[in-house]
Design a protein around this motif. Structure first.
Motif, short mmCIF file in Angstrom:
data_model
loop_
_atom_site.label_atom_id
_atom_site.label_comp_id
_atom_site.label_asym_id
_atom_site.label_seq_id
_atom_site.Cartn_x
_atom_site.Cartn_y
_atom_site.Cartn_z
N ARG A 238 0.82 -1.21 0.00
CA ARG A 238 0.00 0.00 0.00
C ARG A 238 0.86 1.27 0.00
O ARG A 238 0.55 2.24 -0.69
CB ARG A 238 -0.91 0.01 1.24
CG ARG A 238 -2.08 -0.95 1.18
CD ARG A 238 -2.80 -1.00 2.51
NE ARG A 238 -4.02 -1.78 2.45
CZ ARG A 238 -5.24 -1.27 2.29
NH1 ARG A 238 -5.39 0.04 2.19
NH2 ARG A 238 -6.30 -2.04 2.23
N GLU A 251 -10.68 -2.76 -1.77
CA GLU A 251 -10.76 -4.13 -1.26
C GLU A 251 -11.51 -5.00 -2.26
O GLU A 251 -12.46 -4.55 -2.91
CB GLU A 251 -11.48 -4.15 0.09
CG GLU A 251 -10.85 -3.24 1.16
CD GLU A 251 -9.37 -3.49 1.35
OE1 GLU A 251 -8.97 -4.68 1.44
OE2 GLU A 251 -8.61 -2.51 1.39
N CYS A 252 -11.06 -6.24 -2.41
CA CYS A 252 -11.69 -7.15 -3.36
C CYS A 252 -11.61 -8.58 -2.82
O CYS A 252 -11.01 -8.82 -1.77
CB CYS A 252 -11.01 -7.07 -4.74
SG CYS A 252 -9.30 -7.69 -4.73
N GLN A 253 -12.20 -9.50 -3.57
CA GLN A 253 -12.09 -10.93 -3.28
C GLN A 253 -11.44 -11.61 -4.48
O GLN A 253 -11.84 -11.39 -5.62
CB GLN A 253 -13.47 -11.55 -3.03
CG GLN A 253 -14.10 -11.18 -1.70
CD GLN A 253 -13.43 -11.87 -0.52
OE1 GLN A 253 -12.98 -13.01 -0.62
NE2 GLN A 253 -13.38 -11.18 0.62
N ALA A 282 -9.71 -12.61 0.57
CA ALA A 282 -9.70 -11.15 0.60
C ALA A 282 -8.34 -10.62 0.16
O ALA A 282 -7.30 -11.19 0.48
CB ALA A 282 -10.03 -10.66 2.01
N THR A 284 -6.28 -6.72 -1.68
CA THR A 284 -6.35 -5.29 -1.98
C THR A 284 -5.74 -5.05 -3.36
O THR A 284 -4.70 -5.63 -3.69
CB THR A 284 -5.58 -4.47 -0.93
OG1 THR A 284 -6.11 -4.73 0.36
CG2 THR A 284 -5.69 -2.98 -1.22
#
Length: 356
Positions: A238, A251-253, A282, A284
């Motif tokens: 990040r 955020e994603c899966q 999960a 990013t």
């Protein structure tokens, strides 16, 4: 002037497990390993207090390493004073003598180093020609623009024909337009002469523009090293994603893995991209503003919260269940009004998964 071509002495710089501690417990640089190839421009980039300037000063010999080894070429310079290191430094303040002419300023280091007056004058005139200031030799620094003063400081460092040339925030005193011109000048001189340059800045765009390689520093350590494109397109975490250019973090899966590819999902919208060693679950992603597709047929529901015209493009703030993102679009003739509901997708080479 001697036959030695400026830049022909360019040498690599190597840090082996180098730390710098001030006092009892202030760690300014924490056990870093770094290799700067001869003839390359490497930028140390990071926020204030990250250790980049201390690292530069240790190359120069203005600070001594608390532990580890520093080599310039094949020579161990860890314990050598600045005067014995064969490096030159261009300071943020230029450090020109106001009562001396441009020529006298450039000659100063040569005269101090024991060169005869005529030899020093010949080298200084050649140095001014290299930086595009021939004919300015009789002027005082006060009669020059900020960019011209910076070039005098570069010429003064160049004429010493150092193995390594160091720059400490060299453009911070210039306005935006002049910064662009002078950074192009510095890059052109470095490439034309094959100089080894270590360059410190906190300006991401400046680092991307001038560097062969960028070293991103955080909390006295190296966060990531790589070419400008490697860091921009594939940040490790990040911090690097957000520090190198603007990045939207979402955020994603990860819903599917297929070899080196991963399929991610956000609110029913799917996109396939390199997995970067990650597994299902999960995660990013980082998405650059220019790689968001506004108004795609399939995508993530979003609302235009803010629209700003900046001449060559539109800038949009988009909001949705994902939070808020910043996007840019080239279509300035048909801008979207605030309150417009759209679908937001990703370009084919759009987001990147963050391993960290």
């Amino acid at each position: 002037m001697t036959d030695t071509k400026i830049g022909s002495k360019a040498a690599p710089v190597r840090f082996e497990n180098v730390s710098k501690v001030f006092g009892k417990d202030v760690v300014a640089v924490d056990n870093i390993n770094l290799n700067v190839e001869a003839g390359k421009l490497v930028t140390l980039l990071g926020p204030s207090g990250c250790g980049k300037t201390t690292t530069l000063r240790m190359i120069a010999g203005l600070e001594m390493a608390s532990s580890g080894k520093i080599l310039i070429g094949d020579r161990d310079v860890t314990k050598l004073p600045a005067t014995d290191r064969d490096v030159s430094m261009v300071f943020q303040s230029y450090a020109l003598f106001p009562h001396m002419s441009v020529l006298e300023n450039v000659m100063y280091g040569l005269t101090f180093s024991g060169f005869a007056k005529e030899e020093a004058r010949s080298r200084a005139l050649n140095g001014l020609e290299l930086v595009g200031l021939q004919g300015f030799d009789s002027r005082l620094p006060s009669e020059l623009s900020g960019g011209q003063q910076q070039r005098v400081a570069v010429a003064r460092a160049l004429v010493l024909e150092p193995q390594v040339l160091l720059f400490d925030e060299p453009l911070s005193n210039l306005d935006a337009k002049l910064r662009r011109q002078v950074r192009e000048d510095i890059r052109a001189i470095q490439q034309d002469l094959g100089l080894t340059v270590v360059y410190v800045t906190h300006d991401q765009e400046e680092a991307l523009a001038v560097s062969d390689e960028i070293v991103v520093m955080r909390n006295a350590a190296i966060a990531q090293m790589g070419t400008p494109r490697q860091l921009y397109d594939a940040p490790n975490d990040r911090f690097v994603a957000d520090f190198i250019g603007e990045a939207n973090l979402l955020e994603c899966q990860i819903v599917e893995i297929n070899g080196d590819a991963a399929t991610i999902e956000i609110e029913g919208y799917r996109h396939t991209l390199p997995r970067r060693g990650l597994s299902e679950g999960a995660a990013t992603i980082a998405v650059r503003p220019s790689r968001l597709v506004i108004g795609s047929h399939q995508g993530i529901p979003a609302t235009v919260a803010k629209a700003t015209y900046v001449g060559v493009r539109m800038e949009y703030t988009l909001t949705g269940e994902f939070g808020q993102v910043f996007a840019v679009h080239d279509d300035v003739d048909a801008p979207l009004d605030p309150g417009t509901e759209i679908k937001m997708g990703f370009a084919d080479k759009g987001p990147v998964l963050l391993p960290g």
